[in-house]
Design an enzyme around this catalytic site. Sequence first.
Site, PDB file in Angstrom:
ATOM      1  NE  ARG A   1      -3.377   0.103   2.813  1.00  0.00           N
ATOM      2  CZ  ARG A   1      -4.652   0.570   2.852  1.00  0.00           C
ATOM      3  NH1 ARG A   1      -5.629  -0.137   2.321  1.00  0.00           N
ATOM      4  NH2 ARG A   1      -4.922   1.700   3.447  1.00  0.00           N
TER       5      ARG A   1
ATOM      6  CG  HIS B   1      -1.964  14.866 -13.462  1.00  0.00           C
ATOM      7  ND1 HIS B   1      -2.786  14.404 -12.451  1.00  0.00           N
ATOM      8  CD2 HIS B   1      -2.244  14.108 -14.547  1.00  0.00           C
ATOM      9  CE1 HIS B   1      -3.527  13.405 -12.909  1.00  0.00           C
ATOM     10  NE2 HIS B   1      -3.214  13.203 -14.182  1.00  0.00           N
TER      11      HIS B   1
ATOM     12  CB  SER C   1      -4.730   2.259   7.350  1.00  0.00           C
ATOM     13  OG  SER C   1      -5.073   1.066   6.700  1.00  0.00           O
TER      14      SER C   1
ATOM     15  CB  SER D   1       8.614  -1.146   8.712  1.00  0.00           C
ATOM     16  OG  SER D   1       8.966  -1.463   7.364  1.00  0.00           O
TER      17      SER D   1
ATOM     18  CG  ASP E   1      -3.439  14.460  -3.164  1.00  0.00           C
ATOM     19  OD1 ASP E   1      -2.803  14.193  -4.209  1.00  0.00           O
ATOM     20  OD2 ASP E   1      -4.450  13.816  -2.818  1.00  0.00           O
TER      21      ASP E   1
ATOM     22  NE  ARG F   1      -4.062  14.811  -8.077  1.00  0.00           N
ATOM     23  CZ  ARG F   1      -5.065  14.371  -8.845  1.00  0.00           C
ATOM     24  NH1 ARG F   1      -4.897  14.166 -10.144  1.00  0.00           N
ATOM     25  NH2 ARG F   1      -6.251  14.137  -8.336  1.00  0.00           N
TER      26      ARG F   1
ATOM     27  CD  GLU G   1      -0.717   1.706   4.147  1.00  0.00           C
ATOM     28  OE1 GLU G   1      -1.961   1.597   4.155  1.00  0.00           O
ATOM     29  OE2 GLU G   1       0.033   0.795   4.565  1.00  0.00           O
TER      30      GLU G   1
HETATM   31  O1  LIG Z   1       1.001  -3.092   2.272  1.00  0.00           O
HETATM   32  C1  LIG Z   1       1.428  -2.651   3.325  1.00  0.00           C
HETATM   33  C2  LIG Z   1       0.524  -2.390   4.515  1.00  0.00           C
HETATM   34  O2  LIG Z   1       1.228  -2.174   5.688  1.00  0.00           O
HETATM   35  C3  LIG Z   1      -0.464  -3.428   4.793  1.00  0.00           C
HETATM   36  O3  LIG Z   1      -1.237  -2.958   5.874  1.00  0.00           O
HETATM   37  C4  LIG Z   1       2.791  -2.106   3.423  1.00  0.00           C
HETATM   38  O4  LIG Z   1       2.763  -0.855   2.795  1.00  0.00           O
HETATM   39  C5  LIG Z   1       3.848  -3.010   2.754  1.00  0.00           C
HETATM   40  O5  LIG Z   1       3.859  -4.261   3.352  1.00  0.00           O
HETATM   41  C6  LIG Z   1       5.234  -2.356   2.835  1.00  0.00           C
HETATM   42  O6  LIG Z   1       5.592  -2.122   4.179  1.00  0.00           O
HETATM   43  P1  LIG Z   1       6.352  -0.806   4.602  1.00  0.00           P
HETATM   44  O7  LIG Z   1       7.586  -0.761   3.734  1.00  0.00           O
HETATM   45  O8  LIG Z   1       6.689  -0.987   6.046  1.00  0.00           O
HETATM   46  O9  LIG Z   1       5.445   0.365   4.332  1.00  0.00           O
END
Ligand SMILES: O=C([C@H](O)CO)[C@H](O)[C@H](O)COP(=O)(O)O
Length: 187
Positions: free
Chosen positions: A46, A60, A151, A88, A162, A57, A154
């Site tokens: 994610r 863009h 989440s 992490s 943005d 963007r 992210e």
């Molecule tokens: O997909 C992920 C998410 O934590 C699932 O909840 C993470 O972004 C993916 O595993 C990569 O981890 P990080 O490098 O620690 O963001």
Amino acid sequence: MESFQIVVQAVKELSETLSKVDKTEVTKLVQAIRHSKRIFLTGAGRSRLMLQAFAMRLMHIGFQVYIVGEVTTPAFLAGDLLIAASASGETKSILQTARKAKEYQGQVAVFSIFPESSLGETADILVKIPAYTDKLPSSAENKMGILPGGSMFEEAVLLLGDALIVELASEQQIDTSKAFANHANLE
Ligand SMILES: O=C([C@H](O)CO)[C@H](O)[C@H](O)COP(=O)(O)O
């Protein structure tokens, strides 16, 4: 708790999280983007999805951007900027990419919860996002909120990205109230 109450709590936590981000580091990132010929973005899962949205963007508003790992992404060269997102800061593939970018004499900017992580140590610019990741043990620094997994991290990356776009677009006198002229027209 019902979904809408969860949304209200999540938005409150998102606002608290973003209010703790160091503005000096964000300014450094804006300057690095402004002065880079080419911008490469990398992340896993994610975190990667959030940077893909940011990359769109940047495209863009006229930047030359590439997602690491895409088959059309060219060689990373001295003077290029790598932007990595990892909650992490310990995801192996992302760490390896950042180390390679340093070997090629590029600049590395990192979004992470942990500046002291292995990835954080490679960073020229480190935007710390004080959120939670399920990938590391809970602690005072890594406290879970209303949302699961990474989440909150992210969503903070997405919103901050943005916001950077609005700042960069206004400098270039791009009217963000209209559709971006560069947006894909084969969709
Ligand atoms: O997909 C992920 C998410 O934590 C699932 O909840 C993470 O972004 C993916 O595993 C990569 O981890 P990080 O490098 O620690 O963001």
